[in-house]
Scaffold this motif. Sequence first.
Motif, PDB file in Angstrom:
ATOM      1  N   GLY A  31       4.835  -1.073 -12.988  1.00 48.69           N
ATOM      2  CA  GLY A  31       5.779  -1.252 -10.938  1.00 48.69           C
ATOM      3  C   GLY A  31       4.264  -1.299  -9.950  1.00 48.69           C
ATOM      4  O   GLY A  31       4.937  -2.557  -9.291  1.00 48.69           O
ATOM      5  N   ILE A  32       3.308  -0.359  -9.930  1.00 52.49           N
ATOM      6  CA  ILE A  32       2.687  -0.993  -8.863  1.00 52.49           C
ATOM      7  C   ILE A  32       2.061  -2.420  -9.742  1.00 52.49           C
ATOM      8  O   ILE A  32       1.607  -3.702  -7.971  1.00 52.49           O
ATOM      9  CB  ILE A  32       1.277  -0.054  -9.482  1.00 52.49           C
ATOM     10  N   VAL A  45       0.857  -1.085   0.317  1.00 52.69           N
ATOM     11  CA  VAL A  45      -0.013   0.245   0.025  1.00 52.69           C
ATOM     12  C   VAL A  45       0.491   1.663   0.134  1.00 52.69           C
ATOM     13  O   VAL A  45       0.863   1.999  -0.541  1.00 52.69           O
ATOM     14  CB  VAL A  45      -0.441   0.054   1.485  1.00 52.69           C
ATOM     15  N   ARG A  46       1.230   1.004   0.427  1.00 50.62           N
ATOM     16  CA  ARG A  46       2.591   2.014   0.687  1.00 50.62           C
ATOM     17  C   ARG A  46       3.393   2.837  -0.044  1.00 50.62           C
ATOM     18  O   ARG A  46       3.283   3.802  -0.798  1.00 50.62           O
ATOM     19  CB  ARG A  46       3.608   1.921   1.922  1.00 50.62           C
ATOM     20  N   TYR A  47       4.193   1.916  -1.245  1.00 57.22           N
ATOM     21  CA  TYR A  47       4.938   1.754  -2.313  1.00 57.22           C
ATOM     22  C   TYR A  47       3.520   1.533  -3.245  1.00 57.22           C
ATOM     23  O   TYR A  47       4.181   3.301  -4.439  1.00 57.22           O
ATOM     24  CB  TYR A  47       5.774   0.331  -2.763  1.00 57.22           C
ATOM     25  N   GLN A  48       2.875   2.034  -3.015  1.00 58.38           N
ATOM     26  CA  GLN A  48       2.035   2.541  -4.022  1.00 58.38           C
ATOM     27  C   GLN A  48       1.202   3.428  -4.666  1.00 58.38           C
ATOM     28  O   GLN A  48       1.299   4.399  -5.242  1.00 58.38           O
ATOM     29  CB  GLN A  48       0.136   1.521  -4.328  1.00 58.38           C
ATOM     30  N   THR A 104       7.297  -9.636  -7.616  1.00 62.18           N
ATOM     31  CA  THR A 104       8.022  -8.658  -7.164  1.00 62.18           C
ATOM     32  C   THR A 104       9.058  -7.638  -6.959  1.00 62.18           C
ATOM     33  O   THR A 104       8.770  -6.336  -7.403  1.00 62.18           O
ATOM     34  CB  THR A 104       7.359  -8.614  -5.769  1.00 62.18           C
ATOM     35  N   PRO A 105       9.702  -8.422  -7.776  1.00 61.54           N
ATOM     36  CA  PRO A 105      11.758  -7.938  -8.178  1.00 61.54           C
ATOM     37  C   PRO A 105      11.244  -6.991  -8.803  1.00 61.54           C
ATOM     38  O   PRO A 105      12.017  -5.731  -9.488  1.00 61.54           O
ATOM     39  CB  PRO A 105      12.798  -8.571  -7.411  1.00 61.54           C
ATOM     40  N   ILE A 106      10.246  -7.522 -10.181  1.00 60.35           N
ATOM     41  CA  ILE A 106      10.723  -6.675 -11.201  1.00 60.35           C
ATOM     42  C   ILE A 106       9.704  -5.921 -11.192  1.00 60.35           C
ATOM     43  O   ILE A 106       9.978  -4.406 -12.504  1.00 60.35           O
ATOM     44  CB  ILE A 106       9.820  -8.107 -12.099  1.00 60.35           C
ATOM     45  N   LEU A 115      11.275  -1.791 -11.770  1.00 59.74           N
ATOM     46  CA  LEU A 115      10.313  -1.219 -12.776  1.00 59.74           C
ATOM     47  C   LEU A 115      10.100   0.535 -11.973  1.00 59.74           C
ATOM     48  O   LEU A 115       9.988   1.353 -12.644  1.00 59.74           O
ATOM     49  CB  LEU A 115       8.663  -1.609 -13.500  1.00 59.74           C
ATOM     50  N   PHE A 116       9.963   0.396 -10.815  1.00 63.81           N
ATOM     51  CA  PHE A 116      10.095   1.622 -10.297  1.00 63.81           C
ATOM     52  C   PHE A 116      11.077   2.447 -10.210  1.00 63.81           C
ATOM     53  O   PHE A 116      11.784   3.575 -10.598  1.00 63.81           O
ATOM     54  CB  PHE A 116       9.586   1.232  -8.587  1.00 63.81           C
ATOM     55  N   ILE A 117      12.609   1.565 -10.161  1.00 65.55           N
ATOM     56  CA  ILE A 117      13.950   2.503 -10.074  1.00 65.55           C
ATOM     57  C   ILE A 117      13.636   3.029 -11.531  1.00 65.55           C
ATOM     58  O   ILE A 117      14.651   3.829 -11.888  1.00 65.55           O
ATOM     59  CB  ILE A 117      14.788   0.924 -10.032  1.00 65.55           C
TER      60      ILE A 117
END
Length: 130
Positions: free
Chosen positions: A80-81, A46-49, A108-110, A114-116
């Motif tokens: 990424g989300i 939730v936080r990262y989203q 999850t790491p993919i 994608l975020f990075i």
Amino acid sequence: MSNIDKKIVVTASILAALTIAIGAFGAHGLKNSVDSASLATFETGVRYQMYHVLALLVVGFASAIPVTTRKWVFLFFVFGIIFFSGSIYLLALKSILPFEVSFLGPITPIGGLLFIIGWLRLTFGLLTMK
């Protein structure tokens, strides 16, 4: 507001509402259903989203950022989300789901990657602005 800006801001707004609903579900609906470690994992999703939804809002309103950069950042953050937070939600709920989700572990790491890449693409776009 251009079409891409509108698309980014509308998508971010919908994702923000969804994030609040998912967070409320986690805080209130899962308290007695999953262990504390799973609940903490769910909250990480939730936080990262929400971080990336807020970033999308900024990108959508920042018309000074080149259109190509905004499009790529939008795609990287949305996927990424889906990959990061989506897989975390399902993995956190694996003890109560009627189907197996352990295969999602590598997803999850993919999503994190994608975020990075999205942040790096934003950086590149800003550094190369004329």
